[in-house]
Write an enzyme that holds these catalytic residues in place. Structure first.
Site, mmCIF file in Angstrom:
data_model
loop_
_atom_site.group_PDB
_atom_site.id
_atom_site.type_symbol
_atom_site.label_atom_id
_atom_site.label_comp_id
_atom_site.label_asym_id
_atom_site.label_seq_id
_atom_site.Cartn_x
_atom_site.Cartn_y
_atom_site.Cartn_z
ATOM 1 N N ASP A 90 0.856 -1.184 0.000
ATOM 2 C CA ASP A 90 0.000 0.000 0.000
ATOM 3 C C ASP A 90 0.895 1.238 0.000
ATOM 4 O O ASP A 90 1.930 1.267 0.677
ATOM 5 C CB ASP A 90 -0.870 0.038 1.256
ATOM 6 C CG ASP A 90 -2.039 -0.929 1.213
ATOM 7 O OD1 ASP A 90 -2.044 -1.824 0.339
ATOM 8 O OD2 ASP A 90 -2.944 -0.797 2.056
ATOM 9 N N HIS A 147 4.303 -7.582 0.274
ATOM 10 C CA HIS A 147 3.863 -8.861 -0.277
ATOM 11 C C HIS A 147 4.549 -9.158 -1.610
ATOM 12 O O HIS A 147 5.178 -8.292 -2.205
ATOM 13 C CB HIS A 147 2.342 -8.849 -0.440
ATOM 14 C CG HIS A 147 1.608 -8.760 0.870
ATOM 15 N ND1 HIS A 147 0.888 -9.814 1.388
ATOM 16 C CD2 HIS A 147 1.495 -7.749 1.776
ATOM 17 C CE1 HIS A 147 0.367 -9.461 2.557
ATOM 18 N NE2 HIS A 147 0.725 -8.203 2.806
ATOM 19 N N SER A 254 8.369 3.149 4.805
ATOM 20 C CA SER A 254 9.531 3.414 3.978
ATOM 21 C C SER A 254 9.199 3.229 2.509
ATOM 22 O O SER A 254 8.156 3.675 2.050
ATOM 23 C CB SER A 254 10.696 2.520 4.399
ATOM 24 O OG SER A 254 11.890 2.984 3.843
#
Length: 295
Positions: A90, A147, A254
């Site tokens: 995200d 992911h 980050s």
């Protein structure tokens, strides 16, 4: 004027000390104080807690437990098309596009080299020369687990020590070679679409970076490059991860950089700078190789 002050502070502030202090505080069980800090954070950054498996902030014993909160299973559906590579995190797209020789675009007027990013690892540099890349920035409000864009077999991991500059868009636009200067973990995978690197970049206040196979990789910050090698898919000790599966996490936010080799991965034409990303949505279309490294 304000932007200049912010950039100047990036050079002046004791970033490593602040990061270690933040990491220490984020692991403390502070009871009502921890709940208060989390509540303020949720309100300030407008975090959508209804996506979390545990939406009640009182269930999180530490700030880090809140920060790496898992989402409900249905919150991030994974594109099931086997030819589609999905977004790993995200956030927003910082930059994406072709790697021009060994040059990767950072921001207007700024490039960095594969040699610098990959800490001079010649075999990796050769793989990704003239390939493609996508850089995803994770803001504080975002979900902070990372992911897999596609199925992959982990073959190598590098820890590269470095600076801890902030990685927000303002800093990326003003500090040359930002992602090649900051601390980072480089994960090299064999995939059906050729080699892929997924790079987790550290930053100010990022107390730690973890992977699902090694746990916490940093800290400690020992100032030396570390290298781990892993076997192919059919060998004992192989690390095989499936598309959409968690591979790592940040404590705090980050940047993730993906590198793809050759022309087998075609980045989605719908993507652009500052595009809002969600795990599992389409990143690219892949052209599978004849021999799968996963079998």
């Amino acid at each position: 004027m304000l932007d200049r002050i912010k950039i100047a502070l990036q050079h002046l502030l004791p970033k490593r000390w602040l990061t270690e202090l933040a990491g220490w505080g984020a692991e403390r069980r502070g009871g009502w104080l921890t709940r208060g800090v989390i509540t303020l954070f949720v309100r300030w950054y407008k975090v959508d807690m209804q996506e979390a498996q545990q939406p009640d902030v009182a269930t999180y014993p530490t700030f880090n437990a809140f920060f790496v909160r898992p989402l409900r299973d249905e919150a991030r559906p994974i594109d099931a098309d086997p030819a589609v590579l999905v977004l790993p995190a995200d956030g927003i797209i910082s930059q994406l596009g072709p790697i021009e020789g060994e040059q990767v675009f950072q921001a207007k007027g700024h490039h960095y080299s594969l040699e610098a990013l990959l800490a001079g690892n010649e075999s990796m540099i050769t793989r990704f020369r003239d390939g493609s890349f996508a850089t995803t920035y994770l803001a504080p409000r975002d979900y902070h687990r990372v992911h897999m864009p596609c199925n992959g077999v982990l073959r190598e991991m590098l820890y590269v020590p470095g600076e801890l500059f902030s990685v927000n868009p303002l800093t990326a636009a003003n500090i040359p070679n930002l992602f090649a200067r900051n601390e980072r973990i480089i994960c090299l995978f064999d995939t059906d679409f050729g080699p892929m690197a997924q790079i987790l970049v550290g930053a100010t206040i990022v107390g730690s970076i973890e992977t699902v196979w090694a746990g916490t990789v940093t800290p400690p910050r020992e100032g030396i490059i570390k290298r781990w090698r892993y076997p192919q898919a059919d060998a004992d000790g192989a690390v095989v991860l499936l598309k959409g599966q968690e591979m790592g996490r940040f404590k705090l936010g980050s940047t993730v950089i993906n590198l793809f080799a050759g022309k087998n991965v075609l980045l989605g034409e719908h993507l652009y700078t500052r595009y809002v990303t969600r795990v599992g949505q389409r990143l690219a279309h892949g052209i599978a190789q004849t021999d799968s490294p996963l079998t």
